[in-house]
Design an enzyme around this catalytic site. Sequence first.
Site, PDB file in Angstrom:
ATOM      1  N   GLY A 136       0.882  -1.198  -0.127  1.00  0.00           N
ATOM      2  CA  GLY A 136       0.098  -0.080   0.090  1.00  0.00           C
ATOM      3  C   GLY A 136       0.797   1.310   0.121  1.00  0.00           C
ATOM      4  N   GLY A 171       6.392  -3.057   3.439  1.00  0.00           N
ATOM      5  CA  GLY A 171       5.916  -3.488   4.708  1.00  0.00           C
ATOM      6  C   GLY A 171       6.533  -4.879   4.957  1.00  0.00           C
ATOM      7  CG  ASP A 217      -0.822  -0.827   8.943  1.00  0.00           C
ATOM      8  OD1 ASP A 217      -1.735   0.093   8.704  1.00  0.00           O
ATOM      9  OD2 ASP A 217      -0.935  -1.690   8.352  1.00  0.00           O
ATOM     10  N   GLY A 236      -4.654   0.062  10.114  1.00  0.00           N
ATOM     11  CA  GLY A 236      -3.708  -0.576  11.300  1.00  0.00           C
ATOM     12  C   GLY A 236      -3.646  -1.790  11.165  1.00  0.00           C
ATOM     13  NE  ARG A 258     -26.258  10.125  11.620  1.00  0.00           N
ATOM     14  CZ  ARG A 258     -27.407   9.620  12.432  1.00  0.00           C
ATOM     15  NH1 ARG A 258     -27.589   8.802  13.037  1.00  0.00           N
ATOM     16  NH2 ARG A 258     -28.367  10.587  12.140  1.00  0.00           N
TER      17      ARG A 258
HETATM   18  O1  F6P Z   1      -1.150  -1.816   5.505  1.00  0.00           O
HETATM   19  C1  F6P Z   1      -1.568  -0.474   5.143  1.00  0.00           C
HETATM   20  C2  F6P Z   1      -3.159  -0.468   4.977  1.00  0.00           C
HETATM   21  O2  F6P Z   1      -3.537   0.810   4.749  1.00  0.00           O
HETATM   22  C3  F6P Z   1      -3.866  -1.071   6.289  1.00  0.00           C
HETATM   23  O3  F6P Z   1      -4.040  -0.138   7.165  1.00  0.00           O
HETATM   24  C4  F6P Z   1      -5.093  -1.460   5.569  1.00  0.00           C
HETATM   25  O4  F6P Z   1      -5.960  -2.541   6.183  1.00  0.00           O
HETATM   26  C5  F6P Z   1      -4.620  -1.906   4.074  1.00  0.00           C
HETATM   27  O5  F6P Z   1      -3.357  -1.292   3.910  1.00  0.00           O
HETATM   28  C6  F6P Z   1      -5.514  -1.445   3.107  1.00  0.00           C
HETATM   29  O6  F6P Z   1      -4.798  -1.859   1.869  1.00  0.00           O
HETATM   30  P1  F6P Z   1      -5.734  -1.863   0.437  1.00  0.00           P
HETATM   31  O7  F6P Z   1      -4.695  -0.779  -0.410  1.00  0.00           O
HETATM   32  O8  F6P Z   1      -5.790  -3.226  -0.240  1.00  0.00           O
HETATM   33  O9  F6P Z   1      -7.014  -1.156   0.396  1.00  0.00           O
END
Ligand code: F6P
Length: 388
Positions: free
Chosen positions: A34, A140, A165, A208, A305
């Site tokens: 990511g 990561g 994270d 996270g 909400r």
């Molecule tokens: O690892 C970083 C992160 O943003 C997480 O916090 C989240 O669960 C995930 O990546 C979301 O990833 P994607 O890019 O698949 O939506």
Amino acid sequence: MQKYIKSCLIEQFYVTFAKKNSMAKKVLVVTGGGDCPGLNAVIRGIVKSAEYEGDWEVIGCIESYNGLLKDDVEIVDLKDKDVAGIHVNGGTIIKTTNKGGPFHFPVQQPDGSWKEEDRSELFKKRIDNLGIDVIISIGGDGSQRISIQLADMGINIVGVPKTIDNDLSSTDFTFGFQTAVQIATEAVDKLVTTASSHSRVFILEVMGRDAGWIALHSAIAGGAEVCIIPEIEYDPKKIVEKIESRYKSGRGFCNIVIAEGAKGLDGKITGVKPTALGDPNIKLGGVGDKLKLELEQLGVKHDIRVMVLGHLQRGGTPVAYDRILATAFGVKAFELVKDQKYRTMVSYRHPEITYVSLDEAVKRPNNVDPETSSLVNTAKKIGISFGD
Ligand code: F6P
């Protein structure tokens, strides 16, 4: 930024390219997984220190390793002018993906279906042909596991820890985390005013994965009443008690920060299986809605909400702290390359920017320890409930 895209004659092209620049050493930079605020600052740190050193070429691989795995190869030459000022920008100038990679590359079959293919040998051949001496992989834990597999194939590789994270145990902090915390905190701040005006309960779901760091930090910084993290299984009844005490005391509203990987007493996470080929990660999400339902079923009558902050936490400009950490990581990564300290990952151990072996880097995740964390203690002492 000069972009090279070749299809048919790529192997020929590599040889020509490598010969033309045969004197300089070459480092290939890859951003994987990511995106994360600070990626560009790392790239800039690498390119600038390579130019400072001289006799080095930096090549960027587009969209993680996929740039060198596709039939139409995509790589870019990275020079000082290409990275000028980019530390301020979010995202990554060389793109990223959490799909594919050398060992699970998605390939369309003649019948139209998709299948994962191991293209690692092709990858190795191509980096050899290109004359690449070392790879710097910014990513990561998933990306650094791929780094180990490539190192096992005899490829020289240095890792840089990246994730909002903050779930890597071999570094005090990863870059991108402080920016995500800042964004989540600003969200809590804003929700406090609207929750207070409407006497509502607000549930803010933050990212996270399996670590509660973003939730914990933003709950304290924003002054939430409840903080739910994956490391402490929550009992909705305890959260109801906290909510009702807020209303009884006259405060009349309640802010809950919940980490996307939070688990109730059943120990189950909330999410869906990935649909894209080559993406190994469960898509977490929906635990905020789940909690809302649980609270309503337990008789909470106040307006509730839910807000899912989502990818806003990964976008935009990095805060100063992350720009500095990311730049220092880039500079350190190039130092490790220069010193031939391969199969390592840059690490921050206050006050030093140092390194660990890649194998050590992925050994265990960095989770909040509810027993020993001074921040959990801080939160509890100022009245934040963890739903336990
Ligand atoms: O690892 C970083 C992160 O943003 C997480 O916090 C989240 O669960 C995930 O990546 C979301 O990833 P994607 O890019 O698949 O939506």
